[in-house]
Design an enzyme around this catalytic site. Structure first.
Site, PDB file in Angstrom:
ATOM      1  N   LYS A  41      80.157  27.251 -22.398  1.00 37.26           N
ATOM      2  CA  LYS A  41      78.931  26.035 -22.355  1.00 37.26           C
ATOM      3  C   LYS A  41      78.234  26.593 -23.481  1.00 37.26           C
ATOM      4  O   LYS A  41      77.921  25.678 -24.328  1.00 37.26           O
ATOM      5  CB  LYS A  41      77.988  26.257 -20.983  1.00 37.26           C
ATOM      6  CG  LYS A  41      76.645  25.504 -21.242  1.00 37.26           C
ATOM      7  CD  LYS A  41      75.834  25.541 -20.001  1.00 37.26           C
ATOM      8  CE  LYS A  41      75.110  26.687 -20.018  1.00 37.26           C
ATOM      9  NZ  LYS A  41      73.777  26.834 -20.616  1.00 37.26           N
ATOM     10  N   ASN A  42      77.478  27.868 -23.860  1.00 36.18           N
ATOM     11  CA  ASN A  42      76.478  28.107 -24.769  1.00 36.18           C
ATOM     12  C   ASN A  42      77.399  28.113 -26.283  1.00 36.18           C
ATOM     13  O   ASN A  42      76.540  28.183 -27.125  1.00 36.18           O
ATOM     14  CB  ASN A  42      75.801  29.320 -24.464  1.00 36.18           C
ATOM     15  CG  ASN A  42      75.171  29.152 -23.439  1.00 36.18           C
ATOM     16  OD1 ASN A  42      74.815  27.924 -22.801  1.00 36.18           O
ATOM     17  ND2 ASN A  42      74.328  30.093 -22.844  1.00 36.18           N
ATOM     18  N   CYS A 136      65.608  26.308 -18.749  1.00 41.34           N
ATOM     19  CA  CYS A 136      65.422  27.222 -17.493  1.00 41.34           C
ATOM     20  C   CYS A 136      63.912  27.655 -17.724  1.00 41.34           C
ATOM     21  O   CYS A 136      63.810  28.158 -18.882  1.00 41.34           O
ATOM     22  CB  CYS A 136      66.378  28.256 -17.126  1.00 41.34           C
ATOM     23  SG  CYS A 136      68.013  27.730 -16.901  1.00 41.34           S
ATOM     24  N   ARG A 141      59.160  30.334 -23.486  1.00 41.23           N
ATOM     25  CA  ARG A 141      60.041  30.477 -24.215  1.00 41.23           C
ATOM     26  C   ARG A 141      59.649  29.568 -25.559  1.00 41.23           C
ATOM     27  O   ARG A 141      60.051  28.719 -25.825  1.00 41.23           O
ATOM     28  CB  ARG A 141      61.169  29.806 -23.698  1.00 41.23           C
ATOM     29  CG  ARG A 141      61.695  30.534 -22.413  1.00 41.23           C
ATOM     30  CD  ARG A 141      62.897  29.904 -21.786  1.00 41.23           C
ATOM     31  NE  ARG A 141      64.125  30.010 -22.582  1.00 41.23           N
ATOM     32  CZ  ARG A 141      65.438  29.398 -22.151  1.00 41.23           C
ATOM     33  NH1 ARG A 141      65.316  28.699 -20.912  1.00 41.23           N
ATOM     34  NH2 ARG A 141      66.456  29.753 -22.711  1.00 41.23           N
ATOM     35  N   ASP A 326      72.222  36.601 -18.813  1.00 39.65           N
ATOM     36  CA  ASP A 326      72.764  35.588 -18.286  1.00 39.65           C
ATOM     37  C   ASP A 326      73.386  36.125 -17.001  1.00 39.65           C
ATOM     38  O   ASP A 326      74.085  35.362 -16.300  1.00 39.65           O
ATOM     39  CB  ASP A 326      73.404  34.867 -19.093  1.00 39.65           C
ATOM     40  CG  ASP A 326      72.523  33.771 -19.972  1.00 39.65           C
ATOM     41  OD1 ASP A 326      72.942  33.166 -20.889  1.00 39.65           O
ATOM     42  OD2 ASP A 326      71.267  33.971 -19.790  1.00 39.65           O
ATOM     43  N   ARG A 418      74.729  22.646 -14.078  1.00 40.90           N
ATOM     44  CA  ARG A 418      74.414  22.432 -15.507  1.00 40.90           C
ATOM     45  C   ARG A 418      75.568  23.456 -16.383  1.00 40.90           C
ATOM     46  O   ARG A 418      75.614  23.042 -17.369  1.00 40.90           O
ATOM     47  CB  ARG A 418      73.026  23.033 -15.785  1.00 40.90           C
ATOM     48  CG  ARG A 418      71.983  21.902 -15.442  1.00 40.90           C
ATOM     49  CD  ARG A 418      70.467  22.607 -15.848  1.00 40.90           C
ATOM     50  NE  ARG A 418      70.877  22.865 -17.405  1.00 40.90           N
ATOM     51  CZ  ARG A 418      69.680  23.670 -17.923  1.00 40.90           C
ATOM     52  NH1 ARG A 418      68.688  24.050 -17.258  1.00 40.90           N
ATOM     53  NH2 ARG A 418      69.990  23.733 -18.992  1.00 40.90           N
TER      54      ARG A 418
HETATM   55  C1  EPZ Z   1      70.143  31.167 -25.167  1.00 35.82           C
HETATM   56  O1  EPZ Z   1      68.864  30.526 -25.028  1.00 35.82           O
HETATM   57  C2  EPZ Z   1      70.981  30.645 -23.989  1.00 35.82           C
HETATM   58  N1  EPZ Z   1      71.005  29.020 -23.749  1.00 35.82           N
HETATM   59  C3  EPZ Z   1      70.487  31.353 -22.768  1.00 35.82           C
HETATM   60  O2  EPZ Z   1      71.344  30.979 -21.803  1.00 35.82           O
HETATM   61  C4  EPZ Z   1      70.364  32.738 -22.760  1.00 35.82           C
HETATM   62  O3  EPZ Z   1      69.739  33.443 -21.745  1.00 35.82           O
HETATM   63  C5  EPZ Z   1      69.639  33.085 -24.373  1.00 35.82           C
HETATM   64  O4  EPZ Z   1      70.237  32.595 -25.445  1.00 35.82           O
HETATM   65  C6  EPZ Z   1      69.818  34.949 -24.630  1.00 35.82           C
HETATM   66  O5  EPZ Z   1      71.071  35.160 -24.520  1.00 35.82           O
HETATM   67  C7  EPZ Z   1      71.717  28.494 -24.612  1.00 35.82           C
HETATM   68  O6  EPZ Z   1      72.687  29.096 -25.285  1.00 35.82           O
HETATM   69  C8  EPZ Z   1      71.756  26.977 -24.515  1.00 35.82           C
HETATM   70  P1  EPZ Z   1      66.916  33.174 -27.310  1.00 35.82           P
HETATM   71  P2  EPZ Z   1      67.969  30.635 -26.213  1.00 35.82           P
HETATM   72  O7  EPZ Z   1      66.079  32.405 -28.430  1.00 35.82           O
HETATM   73  O8  EPZ Z   1      68.375  30.524 -27.363  1.00 35.82           O
HETATM   74  C9  EPZ Z   1      62.150  34.689 -27.527  1.00 35.82           C
HETATM   75  C10 EPZ Z   1      71.959  30.107 -19.687  1.00 35.82           C
HETATM   76  O9  EPZ Z   1      71.763  30.611 -18.569  1.00 35.82           O
HETATM   77  N2  EPZ Z   1      62.237  33.976 -28.600  1.00 35.82           N
HETATM   78  O10 EPZ Z   1      67.868  34.231 -27.855  1.00 35.82           O
HETATM   79  O11 EPZ Z   1      66.684  29.815 -25.804  1.00 35.82           O
HETATM   80  C11 EPZ Z   1      62.774  34.168 -26.049  1.00 35.82           C
HETATM   81  O12 EPZ Z   1      61.434  33.642 -25.589  1.00 35.82           O
HETATM   82  C12 EPZ Z   1      70.865  30.373 -20.674  1.00 35.82           C
HETATM   83  O13 EPZ Z   1      73.117  29.691 -20.183  1.00 35.82           O
HETATM   84  C13 EPZ Z   1      60.864  33.530 -29.204  1.00 35.82           C
HETATM   85  O14 EPZ Z   1      60.056  34.341 -29.013  1.00 35.82           O
HETATM   86  O15 EPZ Z   1      67.444  32.337 -26.164  1.00 35.82           O
HETATM   87  C14 EPZ Z   1      63.221  35.225 -25.253  1.00 35.82           C
HETATM   88  O16 EPZ Z   1      62.370  36.119 -24.651  1.00 35.82           O
HETATM   89  C15 EPZ Z   1      69.675  30.662 -20.062  1.00 35.82           C
HETATM   90  N3  EPZ Z   1      60.657  32.966 -30.384  1.00 35.82           N
HETATM   91  C16 EPZ Z   1      64.155  35.600 -26.322  1.00 35.82           C
HETATM   92  O17 EPZ Z   1      63.583  35.530 -27.683  1.00 35.82           O
HETATM   93  C17 EPZ Z   1      61.673  32.152 -30.488  1.00 35.82           C
HETATM   94  O18 EPZ Z   1      61.507  31.465 -31.623  1.00 35.82           O
HETATM   95  C18 EPZ Z   1      65.379  35.424 -26.367  1.00 35.82           C
HETATM   96  O19 EPZ Z   1      65.567  33.877 -26.699  1.00 35.82           O
HETATM   97  C19 EPZ Z   1      62.781  32.087 -29.897  1.00 35.82           C
HETATM   98  C20 EPZ Z   1      63.196  33.013 -28.716  1.00 35.82           C
END
Ligand code: EPZ
Length: 450
Positions: A41-42, A136, A141, A326, A418
């Site tokens: 999915k991702n 989620c 976030r 995840d 989802r």
């Molecule tokens: C992706 O989310 C995935 N979603 C998430 O999977 C997954 O948990 C996550 O990556 C981490 O591997 C999709 O791919 C659609 P991040 P994303 O930006 O990109 C902080 C699932 O279950 N952050 O790597 O939103 C953020 O708050 C979902 O399939 C900032 O501070 O994750 C978090 O604490 C749930 N500022 C950390 O970084 C930013 O600008 C990681 O977030 C961006 C992120």
């Protein structure tokens, strides 16, 4: 007169009801057989949104049948894309004629990945307009890293009426060096998408290294981009004038595979998990072997066996190649089956523990201290009505139902659907006593219009 009941309330033919769906699991059966993992999915989501950047016909294979993909198709169609299903997992996506103003805001709120349109639209049109993303709820976030990177490339950002609007100064972004303060999958994806057609070279320092980042880079390079270093701690993108369509197959879903590995380890038995890349599963395999689970790697499969007792252990989630966040809720369920005290620390999100209350309803003994769950395992869980509080927590409730004594009902299953393609059918085919049930919801009844 046959009287039907739901939640102990008699149903009446004089009323019309909304229907609710739930998954019912009866625990205690080992899992035996083989399961085929779907596309990731991702990885599928960024590649689907990247077709807006490509701007001509692409054929994408191994796309999972999950709700987030369906919503993404709806968003692209509202923008003018022509999307044709060629087989159950293969689609032709033609984004030749697109209007970035066309999408209804509530669609954007349904999922977080829609914000990949920021990078795609900027790279294609020199401007972008995207509704604030949903996704989620793991606490805050933010998207500050996305905004920082897009501004560094020459984007002027405006936040107005729930939309993010960005204009490239002079109509085209300009390559530059970008350092991420935080490892972010989404921000790495968005900057890659925006930089592919920027003038000059972009270097991303401290990017995410997940397999789906590599998959997106491979897709874009197949369309004529010039990206190197994806999967390492430095990605270099040399801007090109334009891209062309291609045919591309999505990688298998390492989180779905890991979910089935933990299900087999928790329920016991022997399960062959087909269509995987064992290297992507190394951190999960290592933890399961620490707990006494046997994992045999094969070319494109892993075989998971567990018959004896599970040993306690400690886990901390990290960005790839660490143990995936995840897999956090699923792992907590497994730890609850190991005698002794285990620890799981969440290293990525500020709060991913909302599912713990649901597990406590099944008798789990878990304390949460800051970012660490302290799991006192060994006592059997008891079946109970629980709900999915997010995608991965929902599937963890199903795994808990597989090992619990008695019957477990999981509601809010739309969250599970989802991201999991036919999770009930796949578990049934390896021996789980599980079914998807649709029942009238007496709490949402309206008098039937005569
Ligand atoms: C992706 O989310 C995935 N979603 C998430 O999977 C997954 O948990 C996550 O990556 C981490 O591997 C999709 O791919 C659609 P991040 P994303 O930006 O990109 C902080 C699932 O279950 N952050 O790597 O939103 C953020 O708050 C979902 O399939 C900032 O501070 O994750 C978090 O604490 C749930 N500022 C950390 O970084 C930013 O600008 C990681 O977030 C961006 C992120």
């Amino acid at each position: 007169m046959i009287r039907y009941y739901a939640k102990g309330i008699p149903l009446s033919a004089d009323w019309q009801y909304k229907y609710m769906e739930k998954i019912v699991v009866r625990g205690g059966k080992p899992l035996l057989g083989s399961v085929e993992i779907s596309g990731m999915k991702n990885a599928a989501l960024p590649i689907i949104y990247a077709t807006v950047l490509v701007g001509s016909k692409c054929v994408i294979e191994n796309i999972p049948s999950v709700r987030d993909v369906a919503i993404s198709f709806e968003i692209l169609r509202e923008m003018g894309a022509k999307i044709r299903m060629l087989s159950r997992d293969t689609y032709e996506i033609d984004c030749t004629h697109m209007d970035i103003e066309g999408v209804s805001p509530e669609l954007f709120r349904k999922m977080r990945a829609s914000y990949y349109l920021l990078g795609s639209e900027l790279g294609r049109f020199g401007r972008a307009k995207v509704g604030f993303p949903g996704g989620c709820d793991f606490g805050e976030r933010p998207i500050d890293q996305h905004i920082k990177g897009l501004q560094a490339l020459g984007g002027t950002v405006e936040l107005e009426n729930g939309n993010i609007s960005i204009e490239a100064e002079g109509g085209r972004l300009v390559g530059t060096n970008i350092f991420f303060d935080i490892v972010s999958v989404g921000a790495t994806i968005n900057i890659m998408l925006a930089a592919v057609t920027a003038a000059g070279t972009t270097v991303i320092d401290n990017p995410a290294r997940e397999p789906h980042i590599v998959d997106l880079a491979n897709f874009l390079n197949t369309c004529g981009a010039n990206i190197s270093g994806a999967g390492t701690d430095m990605i270099r993108i040399k801007g090109v004038e334009r891209l062309h369509g291609c045919t591309y197959a999505i990688i298998p879903d390492m989180i779905e595979a890991g979910t089935f590995m933990i299900a087999a380890a928790a329920a016991g038995g022997c399960v062959r998990i087909d269509n995987v890349i064992p290297k992507h599963l190394e951190s999960i395999t290592a933890k399961l072997e620490e707990m006494g689970v046997e994992v045999e790697d094969q070319d494109d499969a892993v075989v998971v066996r567990r018959s004896g007792p599970l040993s306690r252990t400690s886990v901390k989630t990290h960005p790839y190649p660490g143990f995936p966040t995840d897999m956090h809720p699923q792992m907590t369920v497994l730890l609850s089956q190991a005698a002794g005290v285990s620890y799981l620390t969440e290293g990525v999100y500020e709060n991913r523990f909302r599912y713990v209350d649901e597990l406590r309803r099944m008798g789990a003994s878990i304390k949460v201290d800051g970012r660490t769950a302290i799991v006192e395992g060994g006592e059997p869980l008891r079946g109970a009505p629980v709900k999915a509080v997010d995608l991965r927590a929902g599937v963890a409730m199903i795994i808990a139902g597989l090992v619990a004594v008695g019957e477990t009902e999981v509601t809010e299953i739309g969250l599970i659907e989802r991201g999991y393609d036919d999770i009930v059918g796949k578990l049934q085919r390896i021996g789980a006593d599980i079914e998807r049930v649709v029942i009238p919801d007496p709490e949402q009844a309206l008098p039937r219009a005569n």
